[in-house]
Scaffold this motif. Structure first.
Motif, short mmCIF file in Angstrom:
data_model
loop_
_atom_site.label_atom_id
_atom_site.label_comp_id
_atom_site.label_asym_id
_atom_site.label_seq_id
_atom_site.Cartn_x
_atom_site.Cartn_y
_atom_site.Cartn_z
N LEU A 86 36.54 53.21 28.82
CA LEU A 86 37.88 52.72 29.09
C LEU A 86 38.03 52.60 30.60
N TYR A 87 38.78 51.58 31.03
CA TYR A 87 38.89 51.34 32.47
C TYR A 87 40.34 51.14 32.88
N GLY A 88 40.59 51.46 34.14
CA GLY A 88 41.90 51.16 34.71
C GLY A 88 41.75 50.82 36.18
N TYR A 89 42.62 49.95 36.68
CA TYR A 89 42.55 49.57 38.10
C TYR A 89 43.96 49.32 38.60
N LEU A 90 44.29 49.89 39.74
CA LEU A 90 45.55 49.62 40.41
C LEU A 90 45.22 49.10 41.79
N GLY A 91 45.53 47.84 42.03
CA GLY A 91 45.17 47.28 43.34
C GLY A 91 45.67 45.86 43.48
N TYR A 92 44.77 45.00 43.89
CA TYR A 92 45.14 43.63 44.24
C TYR A 92 44.08 42.66 43.70
N TRP A 93 44.46 41.40 43.56
CA TRP A 93 43.46 40.38 43.25
C TRP A 93 42.42 40.43 44.37
N LYS A 94 41.15 40.42 44.01
CA LYS A 94 40.09 40.68 44.98
C LYS A 94 39.80 39.47 45.87
N SER A 95 40.11 38.28 45.34
CA SER A 95 40.02 37.09 46.17
C SER A 95 41.46 36.60 46.37
N PRO A 96 41.72 35.88 47.46
CA PRO A 96 43.11 35.53 47.77
C PRO A 96 43.67 34.50 46.80
N ALA A 97 44.20 35.00 45.67
CA ALA A 97 44.62 34.12 44.59
C ALA A 97 46.05 33.63 44.75
#
Lengths: 433, 260
Positions: free
Chosen positions: A241-252
């Motif tokens: 299971l995965y989770g991520y809190l952050g930002y789009w990694k490329s400038p979307a």
């Protein structure tokens, strides 16, 4: 003389350490005697097969010396790995450790300790990878270097380093990995400096004439990232299971006021399963991309939320001949809102982006020759990307390799279609020591 | 009286006669399998592999191998590469399941990636050498029909014919099993024309911690004219390896047992 960036100072210190470490043994003492030193010297050149009005004909011309120092002690393991680069294609030779440009690129510089027998801590610059895709990433939101990947550097350069703290917990039943990145590490994305890209504002492909301008996120401890994986084996299957809190990694995203691209907020939740299926290995991975700044999906300047799905299967077809197949789906979750608010004249995305990949790998001449083809094909975007390659180990130290990055597409704005003029071939020779 | 004596002798000698006759071949191969692949509860060895091609060129590999016997006859292996430089720090993890497909993973350090390897053919070259994966981890006894076809002063000769001939490249192979140590000391593989084309043999055997151990092994491909010599050093048994070493954690962070 221009002002030195802090990163330059850091890399000068690290370069000095590496040089000290490889200096004749008389100069070394104590700790350095136990340091394991290795590396390679890699020379490669590549040529564009099509004219690109905004780029040089030479897609790649560089000499790279990688040095690595590794110390494995009783209490701590440390590792420094960096590349000294002479790059003829770029005009910029100042070191930028974030972008990986300039005469030095720091790949790893970290300390690893195990304070208890159920915990490992790794602090510093490191390469991070997880998930089950083969050159497709759903829950792996660690930085990638797409430029390196598309111009024919070794595939290991697709992974860009993260400056992070990795805490791995090992309870009886599985593994918990927690990654904290105190300052956002974006992808080394396509900026137009070496590879042209589709610029929606100009409505055409742009390159060195109009490189991407971005609003960087560079605030320590504020613009930070968390990534989590909880995994365990169930028989021969690996579940996670995965989770991520952050930002789009490329400038979307795009900020109309500043005219710059942005990295909007993003949370990702997902799961994966991998294990033996019908004489091969099957994998399934799911991810929900929650585009936090565009909850309703009705902001045309921000990316829509997405559901992503991957199904993969790999097996040996014959001796030393392997085939891998993947199906990948990217589905916009607020498609009606997206379509309703899309500015006139902007190319419209399909609700579903389908992607198929094929990998063929053949080993020959006592496994000294590797022939490989990796192909992406999107029936919805009607574009494709082929990565044929061959590598031959002349001796245990010398390796010759060559390959191509072939892009094709019906339209200029699709993911692979925009890179059609970047189609290139390359050759390389590497000495490992 | 004479007849009674003869009967007596026959009755008395009958069990002895049985003992003198051919011993049970299954028992011989079982003991050979134990001696070759299961010595101790666990073990480690440093391996120096030299691959000689047909033109006199050589390639070298150095790796450390850890083995742990687990439930039933299953085993776990951890192979950590130290040379050549381009494969340095790669690690290979195998969970061997007797009678089923093994689970195999490869650790690629530059990508920090745990790659799962498709089960595949076990009779393929191990890291480009003349040894096969099956030579390293052992071939399932149930996969062949075993016949005792002869003996020398020091060895039993066992002929092995595959039950599923389509699954392997040989028609049959013969193994010499040392009577004193139970170790298989030579195996010769024959193709469908009956021609000998492959040989794996023990060049040197030493007794380590009471376990007879092959410390130099040679595999020859007689058709291609290539040969691989494995020299084993720092062999140790019963070192108390923990099962948790054979997991992802120790792929990422190689245990001291292999880095020392």
């Amino acid at each position: 003389m221009t002002a030195r960036k802090p990163g330059q100072f850091l890399c000068a210190v690290l370069a000095a350490l590496l040089i000290l470490a490889v200096a004749p043994s008389g100069a070394r003492a104590g700790l350095l005697d136990e340091v394991d030193l290795h590396g390679f010297w890699d020379n490669r050149a590549g040529l564009r097969l099509q004219d690109d009005a905004y780029q040089r004909r030479t897609s790649l011309l560089e000499s790279r010396l990688q040095l690595e120092g590794l110390y494995q002690g009783d209490v701590v393991t440390w590792q420094v790995r960096g590349d000294f680069v002479a790059d003829d294609v770029t005009e910029e030779h100042d070191v930028d450790l974030e972008e990986g440009s300039g005469w030095f690129d720091l790949r790893e510089a970290n300390l690893l300790v195990s304070p208890t027998d159920w915990l490992d801590l790794k602090v510093g610059r490191q390469i991070l990878t997880w998930g089950t895709g083969d050159l497709l990433f759903l829950n792996d939101l660690f930085p990638k270097d797409w430029q390196a990947f598309f111009i024919g550097r070794d595939v290991e350069y697709l992974k860009a380093p993260s400056d992070a703290l990795l805490a791995s917990f090992y309870p009886e039943w599985g593994t918990i990995d927690l990654v904290y990145t105190p300052r956002f590490d974006p992808d080394r994305f396509i900026r137009g400096e070496r590879i042209s890209y589709y610029n929606p504002l100009l409505g055409r492909t742009a390159g060195r004439d109009a490189p991407v301008r971005v609003d960087e996120r560079r605030d320590w401890f504020d613009e930070d990232e968390f990534a989590l994986r909880v995994s365990r084996n169930i028989g021969s299957f690996e579940a996670a299971l995965y989770g991520y809190l952050g930002y789009w990694k490329s400038p979307a995203g795009f900020d109309a006021a500043s005219g710059r691209n942005t990295f909007p907020r993003l949370n990702v939740w997902g799961a994966s399963l991998r294990g033996p299926v019908a004489d091969g290995i099957g994998n399934l991975e799911l991810a929900w991309y929650d585009s936090r700044d565009d909850a309703g999906g009705d902001d045309p300047l921000l990316p829509n939320s997405e559901g992503r799905l991957l199904l993969g299967y790999e097996r040996e077809l014959a001796r030393d001949f392997t085939i891998g197949l993947q199906y990948y789906l990217e589905r916009l979750l607020d498609y009606d809102a997206y379509r309703r608010t899309l500015p006139a004249g902007t190319p419209k995305r399909d609700e579903n982006r389908h992607l198929l990949t094929l990998r063929l790998t053949r080993l020959l001449l006592n496994q000294n020759l590797t022939l490989s083809l990796f192909a992406y094909y999107s029936p919805s975007d009607e574009d494709a990307y082929l990565r044929p390659s061959a590598s031959y180990k002349l001796t245990d130290s010398w390796q010759l390799s060559g390959g191509g990055n072939i892009f094709a597409g019906r339209r200029d704005h699709t993911f692979f279609g925009q890179f059609e003029e970047a189609t290139n071939v390359y050759a390389a020779i590497r000495y490992s020591f | 009286m004479k007849r009674l004596l003869l009967l007596f002798v026959l009755l008395f000698l009958w069990p002895a006669g049985q003992l003198l006759a051919a011993p049970d071949v299954e028992q011989i191969v079982e003991q050979a399998n134990r001696a070759a692949y299961y010595a101790g509860r666990d073990g480690r060895a440093d391996v120096h592999m030299v691959i000689y091609d047909a033109h006199g060129g050589t390639r070298e590999r150095r790796f450390t191998i850890l083995r742990l016997n687990v439930a039933g006859d299953d085993q776990k292996f951890y192979v950590y590469f130290k040379a050549p430089a381009d494969v340095r720090k790669m690690a290979y993890l195998v969970w061997k399941h007797v009678g089923g497909d093994d689970d195999r993973w490869l650790w690629l350090p530059a990508l920090n990636l745990k790659k799962r390897i498709a089960p595949g053919d076990k009779r393929t070259s191990f890291v480009g050498s003349d040894f096969f994966y099956e030579d390293v981890s052992g071939r399932g006894l149930e996969e062949d029909v075993h016949e005792l076809v002869g003996e020398t002063e020091t060895a039993w000769l066992v002929k092995n014919t595959p039950k599923d001939p389509g699954s392997v490249e040989f028609a049959w192979y013969q193994v010499w099993i040392d009577k004193a140590t139970s170790l298989p000391v030579k195996a010769e593989y024959h193709d469908r024309e009956g021609k000998l084309y492959r040989r794996v043999s023990a060049a040197r055997i030493e007794t380590i911690q009471g376990y007879p151990t092959v410390v130099e092994a040679v595999a020859e491909d007689l058709r291609a004219g290539t040969r691989t010599v494995n020299t084993f050093s720092n062999v140790k048994y019963d070192i108390g390896l923990k099962e948790r070493i054979f997991t992802e954690r120790f792929l990422r962070r190689p245990p001291r047992e292999v880095t020392r």
